[in-house]
Write a protein that holds these residues in place. Structure first.
Motif: not given
Length: 180
Positions: A1-2, A4-6, A8-9
């Motif tokens: 999850m981290l 994927a978030t990283g 995306t950012i």
């Protein structure tokens, strides 16, 4: 999850920072209204108003045709010297339904004399000011977010331009009649 978030950012931030910011200057184009009016005259059957005001610019000018209401009209957006905006709309084919659609929910709040003509003054729910009058067979509507003295300036210049265009057309027709 981290991860994927990283990821995306990492994709979004460069796109965000590479886009230019939107400022008031973004929408200032300074269109040559007189040239566009001359181009529209063939379709209009008359020379549309192209008033010139010092320190004002125009961000669009267009002849609008082919609408379902059957009313073709001239439309110009003016940016005033005090950062206000006024839209000029002119047609020689207005009817009550078209006028009501152009004015929207604006309510009559009085009258104003500009350029020797009485204009209907309306206030729109969104805070815009609307002025409407008839000039030598044309219906003219001014609407936007500007101070009333700016509406006075545009209204007077518009009346003067319409009357000048009418006089030039009458001279042209009488010269053609005399020659023919």
């Amino acid at each position: 999850m981290l991860i994927a978030t990283g990821a995306t950012i990492a994709v979004v931030l460069p796109v965000y920072f590479l886009n230019p910011p939107h400022t008031p200057e973004t929408y200032q184009r300074d269109i040559d209204v007189a040239t566009v009016a001359r181009q529209a005259a063939g379709d209009a059957g008359y020379l549309p108003a192209a008033p010139e005001l010092d320190d004002w610019s125009s961000n669009y000018a267009r002849w609008v045709t082919g609408r379902s209401d059957g009313v073709d009209f001239w439309e110009v957006g003016f940016l005033t010297s005090d950062a206000g905006f006024i839209q000029l709309t002119q047609t020689d084919d207005a009817n009550p339904t078209w006028v009501a659609q152009r004015i929207g929910d604006a309510q009559v709040s009085g009258a104003r004399t500009i350029g020797g003509l009485e204009w209907e003054l309306l206030d729109a729910p969104d805070g815009d000011t609307v002025l409407r009058t008839d000039v030598d067979g044309s219906t003219v509507i001014l609407n936007g977010e500007a101070e009333l003295p700016e509406f006075d300036s545009l209204g007077a210049a518009t009346i003067e331009d319409i009357r000048q265009n009418e006089a030039e057309e009458a001279d042209r027709v009488s010269s053609a009649d005399a020659d023919g």
